[in-house]
Design an enzyme around this catalytic site. Structure first.
Site, mmCIF file in Angstrom:
data_model
loop_
_atom_site.group_PDB
_atom_site.id
_atom_site.type_symbol
_atom_site.label_atom_id
_atom_site.label_comp_id
_atom_site.label_asym_id
_atom_site.label_seq_id
_atom_site.Cartn_x
_atom_site.Cartn_y
_atom_site.Cartn_z
ATOM 1 N N CYS A 1 10.904 -1.879 6.961
ATOM 2 C CA CYS A 1 11.837 -2.864 6.419
ATOM 3 C C CYS A 1 13.037 -3.059 7.337
ATOM 4 C CB CYS A 1 12.310 -2.448 5.027
ATOM 5 S SG CYS A 1 13.154 -0.849 4.980
ATOM 6 N N SER B 1 18.555 4.841 11.951
ATOM 7 C CA SER B 1 18.211 4.298 10.643
ATOM 8 C C SER B 1 19.442 3.777 9.917
ATOM 9 C CB SER B 1 17.544 5.371 9.782
ATOM 10 O OG SER B 1 16.335 5.809 10.358
ATOM 11 N N GLY C 1 6.222 -2.099 -7.951
ATOM 12 C CA GLY C 1 5.613 -1.375 -6.845
ATOM 13 C C GLY C 1 5.482 0.087 -7.221
ATOM 14 N N ALA C 2 4.774 0.854 -6.398
ATOM 15 C CA ALA C 2 4.605 2.283 -6.682
ATOM 16 C C ALA C 2 4.576 3.098 -5.405
ATOM 17 C CB ALA C 2 3.319 2.506 -7.479
ATOM 18 N N GLU D 1 6.558 4.842 -1.815
ATOM 19 C CA GLU D 1 7.521 5.928 -1.634
ATOM 20 C C GLU D 1 8.942 5.494 -1.970
ATOM 21 O OE1 GLU D 1 8.964 9.041 1.887
ATOM 22 O OE2 GLU D 1 7.302 7.668 2.226
ATOM 23 N N MET D 2 9.328 4.278 -1.538
ATOM 24 C CA MET D 2 10.695 3.829 -1.802
ATOM 25 C C MET D 2 10.944 3.637 -3.295
ATOM 26 S SD MET D 2 13.666 3.162 -0.682
ATOM 27 C CE MET D 2 13.527 2.957 1.098
ATOM 28 N N ILE D 3 9.980 3.061 -3.996
ATOM 29 C CA ILE D 3 10.130 2.888 -5.444
ATOM 30 C C ILE D 3 10.186 4.239 -6.140
ATOM 31 C CG2 ILE D 3 8.890 2.142 -7.517
ATOM 32 C CD1 ILE D 3 10.400 -0.100 -6.180
#
EC number: 1.2.1.70
Length: 431
Positions: free
Chosen positions: A56, A114, A194-195, A197-199
């Site tokens: 992203c 990052s 969504g499902a 890692e971020m969610i």
């Protein structure tokens, strides 16, 4: 061999441009095939080693190639692949050659480049990029060595510095923003779309605030249900979203969709059904899940990944001492890698020397075998073999000395002295 990294990231380009040059994970292999095919159609040089990192926050193309025009070719390919003009993309692109490319890879994997300083998710994303490059047959000796050292450096930085300590994550930043809109998250209904890692990270942070309701919407209901169980919520099919959007006060979305899944019209209908009660929306996806026009609606507070980045950066200043320590580690490892790269440059020369010497050996051995087969004295044969082989092996250096200028000869004498043992020079010696 030249190393090159070309790309854009959250420092150089807004999310509106980053989403246009993003590569979904399942597109990495065909994209690499297309990139290498470009070289094969335009140049007699071998196809470059290549890997694509797309998150992203960044899209980066790592290359190892003998093509001196690689920067221009890579930029043209990246623009063409995504249907952009070079003029539109070029102002936002960085091109990092040789040691700069190595340093950049080390910094990215260590979380120093990052949006969330020291975050660990990027390391897994980089490993996925390398795995895709390997499966596509695009990962050769140079990039493989670069990335293996990159992972080792990231491990060293994380193990020996406090770069990631007390980091303010994107998930924590989303909670902070929500708390600015609503007095108590415990009174709100929260929807996660969504499902991944971020969610999961966001859901975990919001779950700690004990919201009134926590729901996971996902295309695969089974996967959504597993995540919902872990965070104390429940799941619903993504197809139910249009009919149920108005139920939720907070919506956080991060899917791999290449097109928006929440449009302006759907949000307008939800606001109307809510009788103008506000909705807080966070779009962490790139490409974006929510149409940007939604931000213009009254009673909607829409934040993108870039908006959350500003909050995240507020917590970075206290970790600058750890950053300096990490940079020192990285600089040492960059120098080590460049030394390895320099040694690789002489490998073809060494290989050629071995080939030539072996060819001479075979010729002389064959001649000696013929002499022995016709009954010649073995001692005389060995003497002839050794003299002939010696003469041929020193012919090249002797010829170079005879043809060298005065300045070149001094350098050659010094080099050859190291090979054969230093001999005393005589000013009267003939050349």
């Amino acid at each position: 061999m030249q190393l090159l990294t070309i790309g854009i990231n959250h420092h150089t380009a807004p999310v509106a441009l980053r989403e246009r040059v993003a590569f979904p994970l399942d597109q990495l292999k065909p994209a690499l095939d297309a990139f290498q095919g470009l070289w094969q159609s335009r140049s007699s040089l071998a196809a470059p080693e290549a890997a694509i990192l797309s998150t992203c926050n960044r899209t980066e193309l790592y290359c190892a190639t003998d093509d001196r025009a690689a920067r221009e070719s890579a930029l043209q390919w990246l623009s063409s692949y995504h249907g952009l003009s070079v003029d539109e993309l070029a102002p936002h692109v960085y091109a990092l050659p040789q040691s700069e490319a190595v340093r950049h890879a080390f910094r990215v994997a260590s979380g120093l480049d990052s949006m969330v300083l020291g975050e660990t998710q990027i390391l897994g994303q980089m490993k996925n990029a390398v795995r895709s490059a390997s499966e596509a047959g695009a990962l050769g000796t140079y990039l493989n060595q670069l990335f293996q050292r990159t992972f080792a450096v990231a491990k060293e930085v994380r193990g020996n510095t406090a770069v990631g300590a007390q980091s303010v994550s994107m998930a924590a930043a989303a909670v902070r923003l929500a708390q600015r809109i609503f007095d108590k998250i415990s009174s709100q209904r929260v929807l996660f779309i969504g499902a991944g890692e971020m969610i999961e990270l966001c859901a975990t942070h919001f779950a700690a605030q004990e919201p009134r309701e926590l729901v996971i919407a996902n295309r695969t209901i089974e996967r959504g249900a597993k995540l919902a169980e872990r965070v104390g919520g429940h799941a619903m099919p993504l197809s139910d979203l249009p009919a149920r959007m108005h139920e939720f006060d907070i919506i956080v979305s991060c899917t791999a969709s290449t097109l928006p899944i929440i449009g302006l019209g759907a949000v307008e209908r939800a606001i109307k059904a809510r009788r103008r009660r506000p909705i807080f929306m966070v779009d962490l996806a790139v490409p974006r899940d929510i149409e940007p026009e939604v931000a213009e609606l009254q009673d909607v507070f829409l934040y993108t990944v870039d908006d959350l980045g500003a909050i995240v950066r507020e917590g970075n200043a206290s970790r600058q001492a750890a950053v300096a320590q990490a940079e020192a580690i990285i600089e040492t490892r960059v120098q080590s890698f460049m030394q390895w790269l320099d040694t690789r440059s002489v490998v073809p020369v060494i290989r050629h020397m071995h080939t030539q010497a072996d060819a001479l050996r075979r010729v002389e051995l064959e001649r000696a075998m013929k002499m022995l087969s016709r009954g010649d004295d073995p001692a005389a044969v060995l003497e002839a073999l050794s003299q002939s082989l010696t003469n041929k092996l020193i012919h090249g250096p002797t010829h170079a000395l005879n043809r060298a200028s005065s300045n070149e000869r001094a350098t050659l004498v010094e080099l050859l002295g190291g090979f054969y043992g230093h001999a005393k020079r005589s000013d009267s010696s003939e050349h």
